[in-house]
Write a protein that holds these residues in place. Structure first.
Motif, PDB file in Angstrom:
ATOM      1  N   ALA A 117       6.664   8.772  32.646  1.00 16.16           N
ATOM      2  CA  ALA A 117       7.677   9.361  31.500  1.00 16.16           C
ATOM      3  C   ALA A 117       7.150  11.353  32.062  1.00 16.16           C
ATOM      4  N   ARG A 118       8.718  11.927  31.612  1.00 15.86           N
ATOM      5  CA  ARG A 118       8.049  13.209  31.452  1.00 15.86           C
ATOM      6  C   ARG A 118       9.217  13.326  30.143  1.00 15.86           C
ATOM      7  N   SER A 119       9.094  14.307  29.058  1.00 14.88           N
ATOM      8  CA  SER A 119       9.692  15.004  28.045  1.00 14.88           C
ATOM      9  C   SER A 119       9.583  15.726  26.889  1.00 14.88           C
ATOM     10  N   SER A 120      10.269  16.439  26.922  1.00 19.91           N
ATOM     11  CA  SER A 120      10.557  17.645  25.689  1.00 19.91           C
ATOM     12  C   SER A 120      11.317  17.365  23.942  1.00 19.91           C
ATOM     13  N   ASN A 180       0.998  -1.143   0.197  1.00 17.31           N
ATOM     14  CA  ASN A 180       0.044   0.254   0.167  1.00 17.31           C
ATOM     15  C   ASN A 180       0.920   1.155   0.196  1.00 17.31           C
ATOM     16  N   PRO A 181       1.717   1.767  -0.898  1.00 13.85           N
ATOM     17  CA  PRO A 181       2.809   2.662  -1.874  1.00 13.85           C
ATOM     18  C   PRO A 181       1.523   3.738  -1.119  1.00 13.85           C
ATOM     19  N   ASP A 182       0.228   3.911  -1.182  1.00 14.36           N
ATOM     20  CA  ASP A 182       0.057   5.591  -0.883  1.00 14.36           C
ATOM     21  C   ASP A 182      -0.356   5.689   0.975  1.00 14.36           C
ATOM     22  N   LYS A 183      -0.035   4.973   1.638  1.00 15.62           N
ATOM     23  CA  LYS A 183      -0.280   4.973   3.235  1.00 15.62           C
ATOM     24  C   LYS A 183       0.750   6.124   4.021  1.00 15.62           C
ATOM     25  N   VAL A 184      -0.088   7.038   3.991  1.00 14.95           N
ATOM     26  CA  VAL A 184       1.064   8.006   5.232  1.00 14.95           C
ATOM     27  C   VAL A 184       1.238   7.897   6.827  1.00 14.95           C
ATOM     28  N   ILE A 185       2.803   7.886   7.177  1.00 12.86           N
ATOM     29  CA  ILE A 185       2.611   7.550   8.727  1.00 12.86           C
ATOM     30  C   ILE A 185       3.221   8.552   8.458  1.00 12.86           C
ATOM     31  N   THR A 186       3.107   9.669   8.934  1.00 18.19           N
ATOM     32  CA  THR A 186       3.947  11.106   9.867  1.00 18.19           C
ATOM     33  C   THR A 186       4.309  10.618  11.254  1.00 18.19           C
ATOM     34  N   VAL A 187       5.576  11.042  11.019  1.00 21.56           N
ATOM     35  CA  VAL A 187       6.797  11.712  12.382  1.00 21.56           C
ATOM     36  C   VAL A 187       7.293  13.013  12.927  1.00 21.56           C
ATOM     37  N   GLU A 188       6.669  13.583  13.453  1.00 20.42           N
ATOM     38  CA  GLU A 188       7.541  14.977  13.369  1.00 20.42           C
ATOM     39  C   GLU A 188       7.842  14.602  15.156  1.00 20.42           C
ATOM     40  N   PRO A 189       8.318  16.042  15.072  1.00 22.77           N
ATOM     41  CA  PRO A 189       9.015  16.368  16.427  1.00 22.77           C
ATOM     42  C   PRO A 189       7.466  16.987  17.705  1.00 22.77           C
ATOM     43  N   TYR A 190       7.411  17.026  18.772  1.00 26.29           N
ATOM     44  CA  TYR A 190       6.090  17.293  19.171  1.00 26.29           C
ATOM     45  C   TYR A 190       7.533  18.931  19.886  1.00 26.29           C
ATOM     46  N   ARG A 191       6.983  19.926  19.447  1.00 31.28           N
ATOM     47  CA  ARG A 191       7.035  21.125  20.123  1.00 31.28           C
ATOM     48  C   ARG A 191       6.469  21.828  21.484  1.00 31.28           C
ATOM     49  N   GLY A 192       7.356  20.682  22.836  1.00 31.79           N
ATOM     50  CA  GLY A 192       6.497  21.326  23.972  1.00 31.79           C
ATOM     51  C   GLY A 192       6.602  20.223  24.745  1.00 31.79           C
ATOM     52  N   SER A 193       6.074  19.359  26.665  1.00 27.23           N
ATOM     53  CA  SER A 193       6.359  18.353  26.885  1.00 27.23           C
ATOM     54  C   SER A 193       5.504  17.725  27.377  1.00 27.23           C
ATOM     55  N   VAL A 194       5.481  16.642  27.290  1.00 25.74           N
ATOM     56  CA  VAL A 194       4.919  15.437  27.348  1.00 25.74           C
ATOM     57  C   VAL A 194       4.990  15.180  28.784  1.00 25.74           C
ATOM     58  N   THR A 195       3.926  14.666  29.630  1.00 20.04           N
ATOM     59  CA  THR A 195       4.324  13.978  30.532  1.00 20.04           C
ATOM     60  C   THR A 195       2.823  13.074  30.792  1.00 20.04           C
ATOM     61  N   SER A 251      -6.791   5.375  27.558  1.00 24.36           N
ATOM     62  CA  SER A 251      -7.290   5.042  28.203  1.00 24.36           C
ATOM     63  C   SER A 251      -6.668   4.219  29.272  1.00 24.36           C
ATOM     64  N   LYS A 252      -5.511   4.050  29.571  1.00 21.67           N
ATOM     65  CA  LYS A 252      -5.092   3.551  30.637  1.00 21.67           C
ATOM     66  C   LYS A 252      -4.077   4.512  31.394  1.00 21.67           C
ATOM     67  N   VAL A 253      -3.469   5.155  30.632  1.00 16.68           N
ATOM     68  CA  VAL A 253      -2.771   6.292  31.603  1.00 16.68           C
ATOM     69  C   VAL A 253      -3.044   7.546  31.373  1.00 16.68           C
ATOM     70  N   THR A 254      -2.663   8.769  32.355  1.00 21.46           N
ATOM     71  CA  THR A 254      -2.726  10.026  31.864  1.00 21.46           C
ATOM     72  C   THR A 254      -1.707  10.251  30.964  1.00 21.46           C
ATOM     73  N   VAL A 255      -1.894  11.350  29.885  1.00 20.90           N
ATOM     74  CA  VAL A 255      -1.073  11.471  29.012  1.00 20.90           C
ATOM     75  C   VAL A 255      -1.250  12.869  28.605  1.00 20.90           C
ATOM     76  N   GLU A 256      -0.485  13.992  29.505  1.00 17.80           N
ATOM     77  CA  GLU A 256      -0.447  14.870  29.339  1.00 17.80           C
ATOM     78  C   GLU A 256       0.195  15.768  28.414  1.00 17.80           C
ATOM     79  N   ALA A 257       0.148  16.872  27.276  1.00 17.30           N
ATOM     80  CA  ALA A 257       1.076  16.704  26.804  1.00 17.30           C
ATOM     81  C   ALA A 257       1.078  18.874  26.376  1.00 17.30           C
ATOM     82  N   LYS A 258       1.990  19.559  27.042  1.00 17.64           N
ATOM     83  CA  LYS A 258       1.705  21.293  26.583  1.00 17.64           C
ATOM     84  C   LYS A 258       2.459  21.591  25.926  1.00 17.64           C
ATOM     85  N   PRO A 259       1.896  22.273  24.758  1.00 14.24           N
ATOM     86  CA  PRO A 259       2.771  23.241  23.638  1.00 14.24           C
ATOM     87  C   PRO A 259       3.713  24.144  24.122  1.00 14.24           C
ATOM     88  N   ASP A 260       4.651  24.319  23.889  1.00 14.95           N
ATOM     89  CA  ASP A 260       5.782  25.632  24.158  1.00 14.95           C
ATOM     90  C   ASP A 260       4.810  26.732  23.421  1.00 14.95           C
TER      91      ASP A 260
END
Length: 129
Positions: free
Chosen positions: A38-41, A14-29, A120-129
């Motif tokens: 986990a906590r990451s910028s 399926n060469p038309d399938k698109v999956i993108t991976v980009e840096p998140y500009r902010g922090s994720v807890t 659905s199993k943990v709390t994922v909090e994203a704070k944009p810069d």
């Protein structure tokens, strides 16, 4: 010579399938109750419509002492084989809460050594810069 040594069979079919991976500009807890797992910028956002976007957090920013490896695994024809970890403190609710592609197909090497969590199993909090 092929472009990839370990190409994803899903993209070959399926060469038309698109999956993108980009840096998140902010922090994720990521938390289980009051416990920070986990906590990451340096998180990355993987978008694969029609699925919800997922944050992939570098292993270095995940507290593996709060996790236990699981026998559960799944296969994605685009990303590869996923390993799972459970959040110990969350008990049954935290079972297989985190997954990672430790040896992803070539097209998805950006998510190697990164884990993602089920919201659905943990709390994922994203704070944009």
């Amino acid at each position: 010579m092929d472009k990839f040594a370990n190409p994803a069979p899903g993209f070959q079919r399926n060469p038309d399938k698109v999956i993108t991976v980009e840096p998140y500009r902010g922090s994720v807890t990521v938390r289980a109750g009051d416990t920070v797992i986990a906590r990451s910028s340096r998180a990355k956002v993987l978008s694969e419509p029609p699925y919800p976007a997922a944050f992939y957090i570098p292993f270095d920013d995940i507290d593996f002492s709060k996790l236990s490896g699981s026998e559960h695994s799944t296969h994605c024809p685009y990303k590869g084989d996923a390993s799972y970890w459970s959040v110990q403190e969350a008990g049954e609710a935290g079972r297989n809460a985190m997954w990672a592609y430790e040896q992803p197909f070539d097209e998805m090497t950006e998510i190697r050594n990164h884990g993602a969590f089920y919201t659905s199993k943990v709390t994922v909090e994203a704070k944009p810069d």
